[in-house]
Design a protein around this motif. Structure first.
Motif, PDB file in Angstrom:
ATOM      1  N   VAL A 438       0.868  -1.066   0.048  1.00  0.00           N
ATOM      2  CA  VAL A 438      -0.052  -0.023   0.125  1.00  0.00           C
ATOM      3  C   VAL A 438       0.790   1.122  -0.092  1.00  0.00           C
ATOM      4  CG1 VAL A 438      -1.598   1.231   1.319  1.00  0.00           C
ATOM      5  CG2 VAL A 438      -1.904  -1.247   1.311  1.00  0.00           C
ATOM      6  N   SER A 439       0.277   2.250  -0.881  1.00  0.00           N
ATOM      7  CA  SER A 439       1.277   3.401  -0.734  1.00  0.00           C
ATOM      8  C   SER A 439       1.219   4.232   0.415  1.00  0.00           C
ATOM      9  CB  SER A 439       0.782   4.096  -1.973  1.00  0.00           C
ATOM     10  OG  SER A 439       1.390   5.594  -1.992  1.00  0.00           O
ATOM     11  N   PRO A 440       2.357   4.850   1.043  1.00  0.00           N
ATOM     12  CA  PRO A 440       2.067   5.654   2.169  1.00  0.00           C
ATOM     13  C   PRO A 440       0.898   6.656   2.056  1.00  0.00           C
ATOM     14  CG  PRO A 440       4.252   4.982   1.673  1.00  0.00           C
ATOM     15  CD  PRO A 440       3.808   4.833   0.323  1.00  0.00           C
ATOM     16  N   GLU A 441       0.775   7.499   0.857  1.00  0.00           N
ATOM     17  CA  GLU A 441      -0.126   8.220   0.719  1.00  0.00           C
ATOM     18  C   GLU A 441      -1.449   7.847   0.801  1.00  0.00           C
ATOM     19  OE1 GLU A 441       2.512   7.780  -1.509  1.00  0.00           O
ATOM     20  OE2 GLU A 441       3.389   9.741  -1.405  1.00  0.00           O
ATOM     21  N   ASP A 442      -1.911   6.710   0.422  1.00  0.00           N
ATOM     22  CA  ASP A 442      -3.138   6.101   0.534  1.00  0.00           C
ATOM     23  C   ASP A 442      -3.427   5.440   1.743  1.00  0.00           C
ATOM     24  OD1 ASP A 442      -3.333   6.861  -2.104  1.00  0.00           O
ATOM     25  OD2 ASP A 442      -2.743   5.188  -3.093  1.00  0.00           O
ATOM     26  N   ALA A 443      -2.501   5.312   2.697  1.00  0.00           N
ATOM     27  CA  ALA A 443      -2.812   4.452   3.821  1.00  0.00           C
ATOM     28  C   ALA A 443      -3.315   4.819   5.063  1.00  0.00           C
ATOM     29  CB  ALA A 443      -1.229   4.113   4.359  1.00  0.00           C
ATOM     30  N   ALA A 444      -3.292   6.185   5.208  1.00  0.00           N
ATOM     31  CA  ALA A 444      -3.723   6.776   6.694  1.00  0.00           C
ATOM     32  C   ALA A 444      -5.413   6.872   6.398  1.00  0.00           C
ATOM     33  CB  ALA A 444      -3.200   7.897   7.007  1.00  0.00           C
ATOM     34  N   ALA A 445      -6.158   6.296   7.444  1.00  0.00           N
ATOM     35  CA  ALA A 445      -7.651   6.485   7.249  1.00  0.00           C
ATOM     36  C   ALA A 445      -7.736   8.063   8.158  1.00  0.00           C
ATOM     37  CB  ALA A 445      -8.488   5.602   8.064  1.00  0.00           C
TER      38      ALA A 445
END
Length: 467
Positions: A438-445
């Protein structure tokens, strides 16, 4: 597995005496013509007819004939008559329910539950159910049983079933040589992967698999096969085996100390075993690791295991190997289009905890590599053991929890008073970030606070995939 043999015992009443069907004709039998005619050897009783055939006992002056139940109606979809051809039939006159004795109506309950009765029989049964409580209870039980014939749920075993069965067995009879608690995730994940591989054939072993990770904040990938993935696990697990003094099959492909180097060297090795033998070598190695740490009574947990550029204690190395086994098992399952569940919450929590404990060291490596910078108001690193700026990592789900990640020094102590940022992630999503999937940009909810600190921690988590 969905065949009717699963319910032969449970529905003997429903599918035997009620539906008028039987197995293909046996030697010595003949079948008489006509709808609902008796079946069986000449002169013998049919399934429902009286002895001597249809004519025996005819008339009301003699013995009453036994009940005759017609065979189930043929579905329109199974006949040669199209649905459009039914339009000209008009509305059929309602059929009055026949006057059937109680024993016959009771025998029809199974066919009624299976919707195999004629319209007249259905009406007779349903009218009887309003008057007979015993038959109504039996009909309800049969209808509930019929629901089991078409289970919508997946027939795959619950991934936590193995753990629950083992725990139940061990509560009754403790093992003479127990597996250390810190080795249990590795034991479970290798067993799950081994179960996935057991029915693989030649074509599946050569199915293409893409390994993904992050390196220097850039996504990287490497294509291999299912057999190549197992060879990779064999090569990296060999470092743990070497630390325990066990045989290291990939040692002949030495020349590189780290996981990636050992894997590439092993893939290039002329001694690489064929696809059908890779599983056996990896399986034997994983069993040897579990046996060895079990026989030592868990006292080897602090033994250092070298990964080339860094070292982990054995209890963390075994947890790391469990994590990678799960991640690559998902890669394999995706390649062969098969579902694969996450580890049990207890094991998944330990994997998340290991990643959270390693993050401060990875952050320090990123600073040394010039990939991140200390905060402008932090001119020097925090002394060992002193509280420092921290990021609160909140993991949701059954495997979740909260961790304070020190940002300014791997030896600093996380402090809620000096919290500067917060990141919220699902447990499986965090593990996929740590695996480089998973890309770091897409990870955080959800995230709040110092954006630079958040970015550094997310990219540090993605860098764990290099391990």
């Amino acid at each position: 597995m969905n065949g009717p043999h699963r319910f032969e015992g449970a529905h003997e009443n429903a599918q035997g005496a009620a539906d008028g069907r039987r197995d293909p004709e046996e030697p010595g039998e003949h079948r008489e013509g006509g709808t609902g005619g008796s079946r069986g050897p000449a002169g013998s009783a049919g399934r429902f007819g009286p002895p001597g055939g249809a004519a025996a006992g005819a008339g009301r002056s003699g013995a009453a004939p036994g009940p005759r139940i017609p065979t189930p109606r043929t579905s329109v979809e199974d006949s040669a008559l199209s649905l459009a051809g039914l339009a000209g039939l008009g509305d059929l006159a309602p059929v009055p329910p026949p006057d059937l004795p109680h024993d016959v109506l009771k025998a029809l309950l199974g066919a009624w539950a299976l919707a195999a009765c004629s319209a007249a029989e259905t009406a007779a049964v349903e009218e009887h159910l309003g008057e007979c409580g015993a038959c109504a209870d039996e009909a309800r039980r049969l209808r509930e049983a019929v629901g089991l014939l078409h289970q919508p749920e997946s027939l795959d075993l619950d991934p936590g079933l193995r753990t629950r069965v083992l725990e139940s067995c061990l509560r009754r009879r403790p093992p003479r040589i127990p597996v250390p608690d810190w080795a249990a995730p590795y034991d479970a994940e290798t067993a799950r992967l081994d179960a996935l591989l057991q029915d693989f054939k030649g074509a599946e072993w050569q199915a293409p698999v893409e390994l993904r990770w992050f390196e220097n904040d850039v996504p990287a990938a490497r294509r291999t096969t299912v057999a190549g993935v197992i060879a990779h696990l064999l090569a990296v697990d060999g470092m743990v085996a070497a630390a325990l003094g066990l045989a290291d099959p990939p040692a002949r492909a030495d020349g590189a100390a780290g996981p990636a180097g050992r894997t590439e060297a092993y893939w290039r090795s002329a001694h690489l075993p064929p696809a059908h033998a890779v599983r056996g070598a990896w399986r034997e190695q994983s069993h040897a690791l579990v046996r060895t740490v079990s026989f030592t009574g868990g006292r080897t947990g602090g033994l250092p295991v070298s990964y080339g550029e860094f070292t982990l204690p054995l209890h963390d190395a075994m947890l790391d190997r469990a994590f990678e086994c799960w991640v690559h098992a998902e890669d394999i399952a995706k390649a062969v289009d098969y579902p694969y569940a996450a580890p049990t919450p207890r094991h998944l929590h330990r994997m998340i905890d290991l990643a959270a404990r390693v993050l401060p060291t990875v952050l320090a490596e990123r600073r040394r590599a010039g990939l991140s910078e200390p905060a402008r108001h932090t001119p020097h690193l925090v002394p060992a053991g002193a509280p420092g700026r921290s990021l609160r990592l909140e993991i949701e789900g059954d495997a979740g929890g909260e961790w304070l990640i020190p940002l300014d020094s791997p030896a600093a102590r996380g402090s809620a008073d000096l919290e500067v940022a917060r990141v919220v992630l699902d447990g499986v999503e965090f593990c996929k970030l740590a695996a480089g999937h998973v890309s770091p940009e897409d990870a955080a909810a959800g995230q709040a606070g110092d954006r630079r600190a958040i970015r550094d921690v997310l990219y540090a988590a993605a860098s764990l995939s290099r391990m």
